[in-house]
Structure formats: C-alpha cells, structure tokens
Design an enzyme around this catalytic site. Sequence first.
Site, PDB file in Angstrom:
ATOM      1  N   CYS A 173      79.957 -50.280  43.444  1.00 29.54           N
ATOM      2  CA  CYS A 173      78.542 -50.563  43.165  1.00 29.54           C
ATOM      3  C   CYS A 173      77.841 -51.055  44.426  1.00 29.54           C
ATOM      4  O   CYS A 173      76.680 -50.758  44.649  1.00 29.54           O
ATOM      5  CB  CYS A 173      78.420 -51.582  42.049  1.00 29.54           C
ATOM      6  SG  CYS A 173      79.384 -53.062  42.367  1.00 29.54           S
TER       7      CYS A 173
ATOM      8  N   GLU B   6      75.389 -55.985  34.935  1.00 29.02           N
ATOM      9  CA  GLU B   6      75.648 -55.690  36.358  1.00 29.02           C
ATOM     10  C   GLU B   6      75.688 -54.173  36.464  1.00 29.02           C
ATOM     11  O   GLU B   6      76.652 -53.540  36.022  1.00 29.02           O
ATOM     12  CB  GLU B   6      76.990 -56.294  36.799  1.00 29.02           C
ATOM     13  CG  GLU B   6      77.025 -57.805  36.798  1.00 29.02           C
ATOM     14  CD  GLU B   6      76.338 -58.430  37.994  1.00 29.02           C
ATOM     15  OE1 GLU B   6      76.007 -57.691  38.946  1.00 29.02           O
ATOM     16  OE2 GLU B   6      76.125 -59.648  37.973  1.00 29.02           O
TER      17      GLU B   6
HETATM   18  P1  NAD Z   1      79.050 -46.240  32.205  1.00 24.05           P
HETATM   19  O1  NAD Z   1      77.757 -46.921  31.949  1.00 24.05           O
HETATM   20  O2  NAD Z   1      79.146 -44.789  31.924  1.00 24.05           O
HETATM   21  O3  NAD Z   1      80.226 -46.916  31.355  1.00 24.05           O
HETATM   22  C1  NAD Z   1      80.559 -48.280  31.504  1.00 24.05           C
HETATM   23  C2  NAD Z   1      81.249 -48.764  30.243  1.00 24.05           C
HETATM   24  O4  NAD Z   1      80.332 -48.706  29.152  1.00 24.05           O
HETATM   25  C3  NAD Z   1      82.456 -47.949  29.817  1.00 24.05           C
HETATM   26  O5  NAD Z   1      83.452 -48.833  29.345  1.00 24.05           O
HETATM   27  C4  NAD Z   1      81.925 -47.108  28.667  1.00 24.05           C
HETATM   28  O6  NAD Z   1      82.890 -46.730  27.721  1.00 24.05           O
HETATM   29  C5  NAD Z   1      80.943 -48.069  28.033  1.00 24.05           C
HETATM   30  N1  NAD Z   1      79.877 -47.456  27.241  1.00 24.05           N
HETATM   31  C6  NAD Z   1      79.403 -46.195  27.304  1.00 24.05           C
HETATM   32  N2  NAD Z   1      78.384 -46.035  26.426  1.00 24.05           N
HETATM   33  C7  NAD Z   1      78.227 -47.229  25.800  1.00 24.05           C
HETATM   34  C8  NAD Z   1      77.328 -47.700  24.815  1.00 24.05           C
HETATM   35  N3  NAD Z   1      76.384 -46.924  24.286  1.00 24.05           N
HETATM   36  N4  NAD Z   1      77.435 -48.997  24.418  1.00 24.05           N
HETATM   37  C9  NAD Z   1      78.364 -49.811  24.952  1.00 24.05           C
HETATM   38  N5  NAD Z   1      79.246 -49.424  25.888  1.00 24.05           N
HETATM   39  C10 NAD Z   1      79.172 -48.144  26.317  1.00 24.05           C
HETATM   40  O7  NAD Z   1      79.407 -46.564  33.725  1.00 24.05           O
HETATM   41  P2  NAD Z   1      80.614 -45.977  34.560  1.00 24.05           P
HETATM   42  O8  NAD Z   1      80.309 -44.566  34.925  1.00 24.05           O
HETATM   43  O9  NAD Z   1      81.886 -46.309  33.881  1.00 24.05           O
HETATM   44  O10 NAD Z   1      80.556 -46.899  35.875  1.00 24.05           O
HETATM   45  C11 NAD Z   1      79.863 -46.559  37.035  1.00 24.05           C
HETATM   46  C12 NAD Z   1      78.589 -47.362  37.120  1.00 24.05           C
HETATM   47  O11 NAD Z   1      78.898 -48.752  37.104  1.00 24.05           O
HETATM   48  C13 NAD Z   1      77.842 -47.123  38.417  1.00 24.05           C
HETATM   49  O12 NAD Z   1      76.473 -47.015  38.139  1.00 24.05           O
HETATM   50  C14 NAD Z   1      78.126 -48.388  39.218  1.00 24.05           C
HETATM   51  O13 NAD Z   1      77.158 -48.691  40.184  1.00 24.05           O
HETATM   52  C15 NAD Z   1      78.163 -49.410  38.139  1.00 24.05           C
HETATM   53  N6  NAD Z   1      78.865 -50.606  38.583  1.00 24.05           N
HETATM   54  C16 NAD Z   1      78.159 -51.748  38.798  1.00 24.05           C
HETATM   55  C17 NAD Z   1      78.803 -52.885  39.268  1.00 24.05           C
HETATM   56  C18 NAD Z   1      78.054 -54.166  39.526  1.00 24.05           C
HETATM   57  O14 NAD Z   1      78.689 -55.202  39.704  1.00 24.05           O
HETATM   58  N7  NAD Z   1      76.735 -54.144  39.589  1.00 24.05           N
HETATM   59  C19 NAD Z   1      80.185 -52.850  39.499  1.00 24.05           C
HETATM   60  C20 NAD Z   1      80.859 -51.653  39.272  1.00 24.05           C
HETATM   61  C21 NAD Z   1      80.205 -50.540  38.802  1.00 24.05           C
END
Ligand code: NAD
Length: 469
Positions: free
Chosen positions: A263, A229
Amino acid sequence: MPLINVRNPRTGRIDYRFEQTGAEELTRLATGMRAAQVEWHDGGVELRCRMMLRLAAAISERRDVLFNALSADTGRVRETGMEIDAVISSIERWCRLAPELLAPGEPKSTDIPFIELGRQLAPYPLTGIISPWNIPLVLACIDAIPALLAGSAVIVKPSEITPRFVEPLTDIVAGVSGLAEVFRLVPGDGSLGQALIDHADLVCFTGSVATGKQVALAAAQNFIPCQLELGGKDPAIVTADTDIQRSAAALCWGGMVNAGQSCLSVERVYAETPVYHDLTAAIAAKARSLKLNADDINEGEIGPVISENQHHIIESHLQDATAKGATIECGGRIVEHNGGLWCEPTVLSNVNHDMLVMTEETFGPVLPVMAFSTDQEAISLANDTIYGLSAAVFANDVQRAGAIAEKLDAGGICINDAGLTSIMHEGEKQAFKSSGMGGSRMGPASIRRFLRTKALLENTQLCRDPWWY
Ligand code: NAD
C-alpha cells in the site's frame, strides 16, 4: 459450504481448497468469544501480555510450517521471513508498551472542587478484522495484536486469495492455552467479511477503496465504528539538487519491493526538469538490475503477481500509458513462467495525468516518471489524486524538502527516503482523503482505537445537597 479454490501464484494452478466458515459457525464463535472476552479483559493486561508472548514463542517454534504456507500463498521467500519476524517483534513491542498505555491513572481533582475524576478504558468486546492478500500475515495481525492486548476478543477474516497460512496460524494460536477462546481466524471470501461486520462491535478493514466503502456502509448500518486502511497512489518528488543515484535506489526499493504490491509503494515520481533525464535513466538502470524470482524462488527480488485480477489492472495501466504516448524505459511486460505471472520491473517516462498509471493504484513494480518546473507545480501534481496514504520528497536542501512536505495531503511523508512509514513504530499517522478513515494504526495511539473512555466522576463532598448546584 462449497469449497473455495485457490490459485498458486507461481504456477497458476488451483492447488489448494478450503471450506469457508459458515454463517451458523460464525454466530456460534462470536457468541462464545463475547462470553470469553469478559474473563480475558478482567484477567488484566499483565496476563494478556504473558499469553501473547507465549504466542510469539509458539510462532518462532512453528516458524517453518507457517513460512511454507505463507510462501506458497505469495510465491516469495524474503518478504515471507520479514513478515514472520515483523509479527513476532510487533507482539513483543506491544507487550512492552501495553501495561503503561492501559494504566487507568490516579483519580484527579477537577476545576469543580467537589468532583474527582477517574478514567476507565473499556475495550470493544469483539473486534472484527478484514485483511488483504498483499502482505497476508502482517496485515491479519497488525490490528489483532493491539486489539487483543487492549482486552478485546478478535475475529480475523483474511483474504481468500492467500488463505494457506490460516491453518498453521490457527494451530499455533490453539497451542497457547486459552488464547483461541478470544482469537480466531475465519477463512472465507467477501461475503464472510460482510457477515463478520454484523457480529463485531468495531471493524478494522485493510483493502481497496471500493470494498472499504462497502465496509463503511455496513458498519454504519450496524452503528459500529470502522477503521479503514485503503489504497494509495503515493507520489515522490525529487528536486534538482538531490543525489541522483541514492534517490534512484530508494525510489526503486520504495516502488518495487514486494513486487510493488504494498500500500505504501511509491507509485509515481516527479523529477525537477534539470534532473528528469538523469533520474529516469538511473531508476531504469537500477530496475534493470532487479531479477524476477521465476526460475528459483530463492533468487531474484521480484516475486509473482499474487492476485490474478491484479495482473489485468497492471496490464491495462501499461497499455493505456503506451497508447497515450508514454515511453517504456525498461520492462513493460507481464511475463508467464510455468503458469505464474511476473511483472517486469518497469520504468515509464513521458507520462501525464491523463494516464491511469498516474492516477489509479497500479500495485505492481511500475515507476512512471514525470518532469516538473516549480515546487508549486510538483505539489499540485502530487496532490492531484483521490488518495492520501504517504509520499516522499528528495532534496539536498532539507528546508525546501520540509516546505514541500508540509503542503502534501498525505498521512506520512518520507524525506530523502521512501517507505519509512512501514518500519516506523513510534510515529503516528492517519490516512488522508480516500486512503482511509479512523485513528492512527502506527504508534502508541493505535491501541486506543480498541478502547472507549469512561469517566468516573465522584462527588467527594457528600454533605452537599445535590439540589444546591
Ligand atoms: P479487497 O478490498 O479486494 O479485499 C480486502 C478484504 O476484503 C479481503 O479479505 C476480501 O475478502 C474482503 N472483502 C471483499 N469484499 C468484501 C465486502 N463486501 N465486505 C467485507 N469484506 C469484503 O483488497 P485486496 O485486493 O485484497 O487488497 C489490495 C488493496 O489493499 C490495495 O488497494 C492496497 O493498497 C490496500 N492495502 C492498504 C493497506 C493500508 O495499510 N492502507 C495495506 C495493504 C493493502
């Protein structure tokens, strides 16, 4: 393990540190939880519901401590209360639905007269969940709740940017006898997220497209399914016959609630030329009435920019837009108060698709408005994106709205409102294009993502010689 420093979004100061779960500890946890999952599943869905309802009650009882931690993580209060309520009601709703959704059903005859077909739903033993910072509690729990009820054990790796709620939630889970054996939260950064994928049988990831691709690659290497997501750039199309004031209010809510850090946020508006100026003015008037909660956390609608990195993205989008000719109708600045960063509710006009603010996810309280002349043009502009999370259409002529909605490449379309997908429970939706991959997180289908279907085929005519057919 070295401590990870955490910035407070209201002060900019490092006022919290935590120790990341180590590799050995994760392996030990995963091994123990795999063993406990067998009993969790075999105990039956009614027992799982009872335990999850105890969790909901325990969250209610310890609400204050969870609230304080989550509010410190995010710098706001109204949305914090909404998050806690949403998790409690999600547990209760899933507990009402799960027994029927998980029922195996009676064996039935098939088109081959001597074969009777039964079905078993077998959960993935260990589900790994990786969640983001923008709605930290809800997004740590949204997949964990149906996964646990499906009979899976669950490890959640929340974002390192908002980790304060992890400790109180872990204590609450530990207070429900037996639950911590199958439900754990592990604090850590992206490296722990990667490590979790190596232990899980299924991974659910919520976050950015860039990280989602890394998660998908790691899942593929482990040959496990992943549910993604990801980000969005949700468009809203407003036709000339619409009620301007009502649409402006809905767009402001859809684009600026949670300071745009959602999001499903409205990220760009297309207004039919005759109402372009009036709609832009109405959105700007509404946006001007929104206040930052900088002086008093209990006042104002707009909380701080939670992630320090995000403020650079918002700032670069605003600079890029103004350098390319966009007009700032209101807001337009990121302001500092006592070390915290707040983005003013911002409305932009004279924008186009050469600007980052119209193509890349901004994730702030920023609404750019662009004019369109024909429905086909509006549809092309809305679909001119790598994303496909959701969209909105505003039109008094609902047939016209429906015809536009059908042509939009996104998983959830609101008509005459915005952000409804965040409060919808019955409907099912998938993310289109780069906004994600996998089954519906919403609706009854959501729980099926944690289950594999097993066919039980019985030969009811034992006298028949197997070599015969
Ligand atoms: P991010 O991708 O930077 O991080 C998300 C999570 O992934 C964190 O827990 C982080 O520690 C972890 N992570 C980072 N690198 C990783 C790796 N290489 N392998 C595994 N895990 C890793 O995202 P963010 O900045 O925390 O969140 C914002 C984003 O999330 C925005 O793009 C937003 O649109 C999206 N989002 C989507 C939804 C949805 O339902 N579609 C809901 C909420 C947020």
